[in-house]
Design an enzyme around this catalytic site. Sequence first.
Site, PDB file in Angstrom:
ATOM      1  N   LYS A 199       0.844  -1.206   0.000  1.00  0.00           N
ATOM      2  CA  LYS A 199       0.000   0.000   0.000  1.00  0.00           C
ATOM      3  C   LYS A 199       0.870   1.243   0.000  1.00  0.00           C
ATOM      4  CE  LYS A 199      -3.949  -2.188   2.134  1.00  0.00           C
ATOM      5  NZ  LYS A 199      -4.510  -2.703   3.373  1.00  0.00           N
TER       6      LYS A 199
ATOM      7  N   GLN B 144      -5.256  -1.253   9.383  1.00  0.00           N
ATOM      8  CA  GLN B 144      -5.129  -2.608   8.834  1.00  0.00           C
ATOM      9  C   GLN B 144      -5.774  -3.628   9.780  1.00  0.00           C
ATOM     10  OE1 GLN B 144      -3.676  -3.450   5.766  1.00  0.00           O
ATOM     11  NE2 GLN B 144      -4.501  -5.473   6.224  1.00  0.00           N
TER      12      GLN B 144
ATOM     13  N   ASP C  99     -11.647   2.892   3.358  1.00  0.00           N
ATOM     14  CA  ASP C  99     -11.954   1.462   3.303  1.00  0.00           C
ATOM     15  C   ASP C  99     -13.461   1.229   3.187  1.00  0.00           C
ATOM     16  OD1 ASP C  99     -10.047  -0.493   3.168  1.00  0.00           O
ATOM     17  OD2 ASP C  99      -9.639  -0.557   5.313  1.00  0.00           O
TER      18      ASP C  99
END
Length: 288
Positions: free
Chosen positions: A54, A98, A121
């Site tokens: 990422k 995460q 997200d």
Amino acid sequence: MTATRIDGKAFAEQVREEVAEGVKALQEAHGVTPGLAVVLVGEDPASQVYVRNKVKQTEACGMNSFHHVLDASTSRESLMSLIKSLNDDPEVHGILVQLPLPDHLDSKDVIEAIDPAKDVDGFHTSNVGELWTSGEPFVPCTPLGCLKLLKSVEPNIAGKNAVVIGRSNIVGRPMAALLLNESATVTIAHSKTKDLPSVCRQADILVAAVGRPQMVKADWIKPGAIVLDVGINRIETDDGKGRLVGDVDFDDASTVAGAITPVPGGPGPMTIACLLANTLEAAKRSVS
Ligand code: NAD
């Protein structure tokens, strides 16, 4: 029939190029560089690999990357305080925590602390609600990537029968919502579904997000159907190295499907590309 192979790797490259152009345009028009903050708690090896990718891809697109690695024993208070500072930081447009988090931290609680306008997200309940009410949400990246791949081979989704296997908050449910928003007739199948093969045979569009290696066989698939395989499973091989397979038996299913994504190289690479697209979108919204 031999199915068309939908190339997620090539498509992801295209999305990243579009994002890089969008970043330049935003810098020129508003002097703003999109910034993505990634928070990793603990040392889960798979998460470390995802986070490294990422960070690399964020920077390659010309965005700012803010990388926070916290000890596995980090307290809820410390994590919440970091999220608050990222919410308040004007250089941060997207925040990603995460998952999975260590057991003592409640992921729902943590996600709800993220400013929905920075929730790239798309897991915050505000964005989930927007998605199910046809609003303007940030959409979870894996299903968003699947939709883009689907549209690359079938722009007319309205009226098609879509079956999504799996009802997780990160893939199955948002995928079903996206397909519904495209006016497909959607069935969500899951571990309690009866006679799953016959449910799947109704599908013009079949999405497998289960986590069971090569579960979906050719005789589950309607001839000509589009098959999107989200599953990522490692199976053992004779040489001991193992290999990644999806939830669909690719070789078998390719004899019946019209188009199909491979694993690896299907929805997987699209996930980070869509995260970058969502971050660019968040930065654009911040100046509009
Ligand atoms: P999950 O474990 O949260 O959900 C799995 C779903 O499958 C559940 O809703 C369950 O009801 C259903 N299920 C389980 N067994 C079943 C069965 N025998 N028949 C029918 N349904 C069954 O998993 P998830 O997080 O949604 O991930 C699913 C798969 O997608 C995994 O292999 C995961 O690694 C992969 N994944 C890939 C990406 C990516 O490509 N970037 C992102 C997320 C998840």
